[in-house]
Structures are given as C-alpha cells and as structure tokens.
Design an enzyme around this catalytic site. Structure first.
Site, PDB file in Angstrom:
ATOM      1  N   HIS A   1       1.082  -8.308   4.819  1.00 18.77           N
ATOM      2  CA  HIS A   1       0.679  -7.173   5.669  1.00 18.77           C
ATOM      3  C   HIS A   1       1.902  -6.347   6.096  1.00 18.77           C
ATOM      4  O   HIS A   1       2.201  -6.213   7.286  1.00 18.77           O
ATOM      5  CB  HIS A   1      -0.089  -7.683   6.901  1.00 18.77           C
ATOM      6  N   ILE A   2       2.587  -5.794   5.076  1.00 18.07           N
ATOM      7  CA  ILE A   2       3.844  -5.078   5.362  1.00 18.07           C
ATOM      8  C   ILE A   2       3.785  -3.597   5.005  1.00 18.07           C
ATOM      9  O   ILE A   2       4.820  -2.948   4.893  1.00 18.07           O
ATOM     10  CB  ILE A   2       5.043  -5.719   4.614  1.00 18.07           C
TER      11      ILE A   2
ATOM     12  N   ILE B   1      -4.811  -2.468   0.625  1.00 19.88           N
ATOM     13  CA  ILE B   1      -3.866  -2.293   1.742  1.00 19.88           C
ATOM     14  C   ILE B   1      -4.649  -1.927   3.002  1.00 19.88           C
ATOM     15  O   ILE B   1      -4.080  -1.421   3.965  1.00 19.88           O
ATOM     16  CB  ILE B   1      -2.775  -1.226   1.461  1.00 19.88           C
ATOM     17  N   ALA B   2      -5.984  -2.163   2.968  1.00 22.68           N
ATOM     18  CA  ALA B   2      -6.825  -1.728   4.090  1.00 22.68           C
ATOM     19  C   ALA B   2      -6.839  -2.796   5.180  1.00 22.68           C
ATOM     20  O   ALA B   2      -6.041  -2.749   6.116  1.00 22.68           O
ATOM     21  CB  ALA B   2      -8.223  -1.434   3.577  1.00 22.68           C
ATOM     22  N   ARG B   3      -7.710  -3.749   5.033  1.00 27.13           N
ATOM     23  CA  ARG B   3      -7.818  -4.839   6.000  1.00 27.13           C
ATOM     24  C   ARG B   3      -8.440  -6.030   5.304  1.00 27.13           C
ATOM     25  O   ARG B   3      -9.242  -5.865   4.363  1.00 27.13           O
ATOM     26  CB  ARG B   3      -8.747  -4.449   7.168  1.00 27.13           C
TER      27      ARG B   3
ATOM     28  N   GLU C   1      -6.114 -13.683   7.705  1.00 24.21           N
ATOM     29  CA  GLU C   1      -4.653 -13.757   7.665  1.00 24.21           C
ATOM     30  C   GLU C   1      -4.108 -14.189   9.037  1.00 24.21           C
ATOM     31  O   GLU C   1      -4.738 -13.903  10.056  1.00 24.21           O
ATOM     32  CB  GLU C   1      -4.062 -12.397   7.240  1.00 24.21           C
TER      33      GLU C   1
ATOM     34  N   ARG D   1     -16.677   7.926   3.131  1.00 21.63           N
ATOM     35  CA  ARG D   1     -17.909   8.102   3.916  1.00 21.63           C
ATOM     36  C   ARG D   1     -18.313   9.574   3.923  1.00 21.63           C
ATOM     37  O   ARG D   1     -19.454   9.925   3.722  1.00 21.63           O
ATOM     38  CB  ARG D   1     -17.616   7.622   5.347  1.00 21.63           C
TER      39      ARG D   1
HETATM   40  C1  DGY Z   1      -1.812  -0.519  10.698  1.00 28.63           C
HETATM   41  O1  DGY Z   1      -1.079   0.111  11.470  1.00 28.63           O
HETATM   42  O2  DGY Z   1      -3.024  -0.542  10.805  1.00 28.63           O
HETATM   43  C2  DGY Z   1      -1.131  -1.259   9.607  1.00 28.63           C
HETATM   44  O3  DGY Z   1      -2.029  -2.079   8.921  1.00 28.63           O
HETATM   45  C3  DGY Z   1      -0.025  -2.091  10.168  1.00 28.63           C
HETATM   46  O4  DGY Z   1      -0.552  -3.053  10.992  1.00 28.63           O
END
Ligand code: DGY
Length: 338
Positions: free
Chosen positions: A297-298, A248-250, A279, A189
């Site tokens: 989500h690890i 690995i975001a959301r 999820e 951004r």
């Molecule tokens: C976070 O802290 O946002 C990671 O995705 C673990 O949940």
C-alpha cells in the site's frame, strides 16, 4: 494594584490525538498550538485504545488503520474533527460521524500524480515481470538465458488499457497511458464530460466490454459496499488470458481468493497489487503465485507527497478547531460557522 495585568494569560490548548507517527517537524509544530497525545511508536491502537483516546480529545489525525465508527465515537463527547491522512476514507463511517456531529476530512489532490505514477509503475512491473526477473537473477538463473527462456512479458505500447474508476487518479493514469500510445477505455459510475474524455483520450464503455477487451485493467475506484468484489471469479472469467490486473484502489474491490485461483490456473497473465483484503495480511494463496507483483500500500509513498498529505490533514484539523470550514470537509452538513 492591577493583579490581572501581572497574571500570565494561560490560553487553553485544545487536546488532540495523533494516532500514527508523523514527521517530527510537523508534530513539533502541532505541539505549539495543541496538547498532543501522539503515537510516535506507530503501533496501531486497538479499538478500545482508540475509543478511549478519542474520548479525551477535540481533534484527531488518523490514517486508514483507524476505523472511526459509532463504537469508536461512543465516548467522544468533545470530539469535533477526525482528519484522515489519506484521500480514501473507507475507514470512516461517515453517517455515524455525522450523527455524532464530528467533521470528517481527507487529503485529496495532493497525491494524485504520485499515485498515478505508481499505478503506472506497478502496471509496467507486472506486465514486464520485473519482480520475477529479479528473483530469476538472484536465483543464479541468468546463465540459462535464451531467446525463449527469459521471463517473457506483455507489451504496454499500443495495447488497450481499461481503467475502472475515472476520478482524478484514474484520469492521471489515462494521460500517462497516452504517452505509451495505448488505447484508453474506462468505466465509471458516471461518465466524464466530453472535455475530460478528450483530455484523457478515453472512451467510456460498459464494465463487461472493458473486461473482455482490455489488455491491462487498472482499478482506481473507491471502496464502498456496492464496490465490494467488483472483480471476482465471474469478472476474471471475462478477461483475456493475456490480461494483467492492477489494484491500487482498496482491498475488498478484488476477491483475492478468486484472483489467486485464477493466477494459479493461468486464467489471466499476471496481477499487480498494492492493496489487499484484510491488509496488512495478504491472502496466503496470493503469496504462492509467481505471476504477481506485491506492494505494501505505497501508491502515495514519496516523501514529498506524504509530507503534503500530513500538511493538508493538519490544515483540515486546525481549521475545524478554529471554527473554520476545513478545506477538504467530507460531511459538510456538520459544519456550523461560529
Ligand atoms: C489514500 O490516500 O487513500 C492512499 O491509498 C494512501 O493511503
């Protein structure tokens, strides 16, 4: 006779909710100072159960599984703080929390390196087809080894990595990529300072250029309404057919249905996903793809880091209930010094 001197001082312990299981020692420590309602069974509370539990406490420790919005807060007349055991806080409706006068806190910094390590691990596993290779061996196919018949992957070294979302974790991934001799481009951004760009060896590019030129794309941006489906069919169409995509975001940053179609049609090489729309459910079409590495989500899940996250979340909660400013307060306008 001084009766008061003989009467034991009973100090009222504030009531708190611990909405998910935490380490037993941390819970025991909390019980020394608080009247704790804990959910060590780890069954996610229903919205109704959460609403009721919040109505009975002054503070709550929660995780991404607990949605804290106006409905959840509607009966919570004594609630002062909700402390997320997570850096991402898309489970919080921050404006609703602010209107309700409830402090919102999260756990930044303590998970940066662990999460960046994992992003890189997922990238390597995806590009080099490690999960598929294991399945290959388990299916008894090793005997079919040949120069051309192995799961052949894509190189990381001297390739171009494109990072979308250049906060602390994105910068951590960039620094790791430099060790692999990768060219680092990023989109964010706002542009980093020249010093930070130099430290990451990273060049800022427009999103479209990143999608067209990166060999490996890593998503590390926060989930917001604006970031919903940052990667959908249109964006995937710009990517190289040899590209890998790592999320690995959301969940919700990627259109999982569009990604599954693209993977099945071979429009991109592979994907590594730690997070999913809706999820813990995973889109059934994604589960049919072999060119994918899936994790539950690890990214922050090492024992040391999870303990540090719980400790920071407790520090935030304690500070708020002691009338002090929590170290990682999101909605600072709610805080009023005593
Ligand atoms: C976070 O802290 O946002 C990671 O995705 C673990 O949940």
């Amino acid at each position: 006779m001084n009766t008061q001197a003989n009467t034991p001082q009973t100090t009222r312990k504030p009531k708190i909710l611990v909405a998910r299981a935490i380490f037993p020692e941390a819970l025991a420590k909390l019980e020394e100072s608080f009247e704790v309602r804990s959910n060590q069974s780890d069954q996610v509370l229903s919205p109704q159960e959460l609403q009721k539990a919040l109505s009975e406490v002054e503070g709550a420790l929660v995780a991404g599984s607990e949605r804290i919005d106006a409905a959840a807060l509607s009966q919570a007349k004594s609630l002062k703080v909700v402390s997320n055991i997570s850096v991402g806080y898309n489970n919080f409706d921050v404006p609703a929390m602010t209107v309700a006068g409830v402090m919102a806190t999260n756990t930044p910094d303590v998970l940066t390196d662990t999460t960046a390590d994992f992003g890189f691990a997922l990238l390597m596993a995806t590009a080099r087809r490690i999960t598929e290779s294991e399945h290959w061996v388990r299916a008894g196919k090793w005997g079919q080894w040949s120069i051309v018949n192995n799961p052949l992957g894509m190189d990381l070294h001297h390739s171009t990595i494109g990072i979308i979302g250049m906060g602390r974790i994105g910068q951590g991934i960039a620094k790791r990529a430099l060790g692999f001799g990768m060219k680092v481009i990023y989109h964010n951004r706002s542009r980093l300072s020249p010093e930070d760009e130099k430290a990451c060896g990273a060049a800022y590019v427009a999103k479209e250029e990143l999608l067209r030129t990166a060999d490996h794309i890593v998503l590390v941006l926060p989930y917001t309404a604006q970031n919903h489906h940052t990667i959908g069919a249109q964006e995937i169409a710009l990517m190289k057919p040899t590209a890998t995509l790592i999320n690995i975001a959301r969940g919700g940053i990627v259109d999982d249905a569009a990604l599954a179609q693209a993977l099945q049609a071979g429009k991109i090489f592979a994907a590594g996903l730690d997070v999913f729309e809706g999820e813990p459910a995973v889109h059934p079409e994604l589960l049919k793809c072999s060119n994918i590495v899936i994790a539950p989500h690890i990214a922050s899940a090492t024992e040391k880091t999870r303990r540090a996250m719980v400790d920071l979340a407790i520090e935030n909660l304690r500070a708020a209930l002691d009338g002090k400013k929590p170290p990682s307060l999101i909605n600072a306008e709610v805080f009023k010094a005593d």
